[in-house]
Write an enzyme that holds these catalytic residues in place. Structure first.
Site, short mmCIF file in Angstrom:
data_model
loop_
_atom_site.label_atom_id
_atom_site.label_comp_id
_atom_site.label_asym_id
_atom_site.label_seq_id
_atom_site.Cartn_x
_atom_site.Cartn_y
_atom_site.Cartn_z
N GLY A 1 1.32 3.61 -3.27
CA GLY A 1 0.41 4.67 -3.68
C GLY A 1 -0.11 5.52 -2.54
N HIS A 2 0.31 5.27 -1.30
CA HIS A 2 -0.26 5.99 -0.15
C HIS A 2 0.85 6.38 0.82
CE1 HIS A 2 -2.98 6.70 3.33
NE2 HIS A 2 -3.87 6.90 2.40
N PHE A 3 1.55 7.29 0.68
CA PHE A 3 1.77 8.20 -0.43
C PHE A 3 3.22 8.06 -0.81
CE2 PHE A 3 -1.53 10.02 2.34
CZ PHE A 3 -2.58 10.09 1.46
N VAL B 1 2.31 6.67 4.38
CA VAL B 1 1.48 6.60 5.57
C VAL B 1 0.58 5.37 5.43
CG1 VAL B 1 -0.38 7.74 6.87
CG2 VAL B 1 1.46 9.11 5.90
N PHE C 1 0.81 -1.22 0.00
CA PHE C 1 0.00 0.00 0.00
C PHE C 1 0.84 1.27 0.00
CE2 PHE C 1 -0.04 -1.91 4.29
CZ PHE C 1 0.65 -0.95 5.01
#
EC number: 4.2.1.59
Length: 156
Positions: free
Chosen positions: A56-58, A63, A53
């Site tokens: 893309g986050h971030f 985070v 994750f």
């Protein structure tokens, strides 16, 4: 509970996979370090930069998504329910999340953090469990919520 690094595992990831249907990358509990049947459980999740994750986050400031912190707590809650019952009572059963109330996020969880996931039973009636969950990093609360879940027959 800041001494979690020294605590021995009650249940490792292999044992967890015997009780939960989740698998990487969606298995969000690494080990169980405290357990009191029908009362409470403490589990750990090491958060690494390799978590999918974070792509893309971030990308510039990774985070952990809050919803995944809640999922980690829900998985710990499912472990508390299944570990509290006899093996023949949970054979061919699965825990389904029925609801989340009062979710609050206190601070970001970033690569390198270790989540301590503490869940406590507030009520149990039949197959339905109500629990509270608190996620901490270095003793500081990062998220909390109330969960309702049900042990149901696995569909084949």
């Amino acid at each position: 509970m800041s001494e979690s690094a020294e605590r021995k595992s009650i249940l490792d990831v292999v044992g967890i996979q015997e009780l939960l249907p989740h698998r990487p990358p969606f298995l969000l509990v690494d080990r169980v370090v405290e357990f009191e049947a029908h009362r409470r459980l403490v589990a750990l999740k090491g958060v690494t930069m390799n978590e999918p994750f974070f792509q893309g986050h971030f990308p510039a400031q990774p985070v952990m998504p809050g919803v995944l912190i809640l999922e980690a707590l829900a998985q710990a809650a499912a472990l508390l329910a299944t570990m509290s019952l006899k093996p023949d009572e949970v054979k061919d059963k699965i825990t389904y999340l029925m609801g989340i109330d009062g979710a609050r996020f206190r601070r970001p969880v970033v690569p390198g953090d270790r989540l301590e996931l503490e869940v406590e039973v507030t009520k149990q009636k039949g197959a339905v469990w109500k629990q509270t969950g608190v996620a901490r990093v270095d003793g500081q609360v990062v998220a909390e919520a109330e969960f309702m879940a049900m042990l149901a027959d696995r569909e084949r």
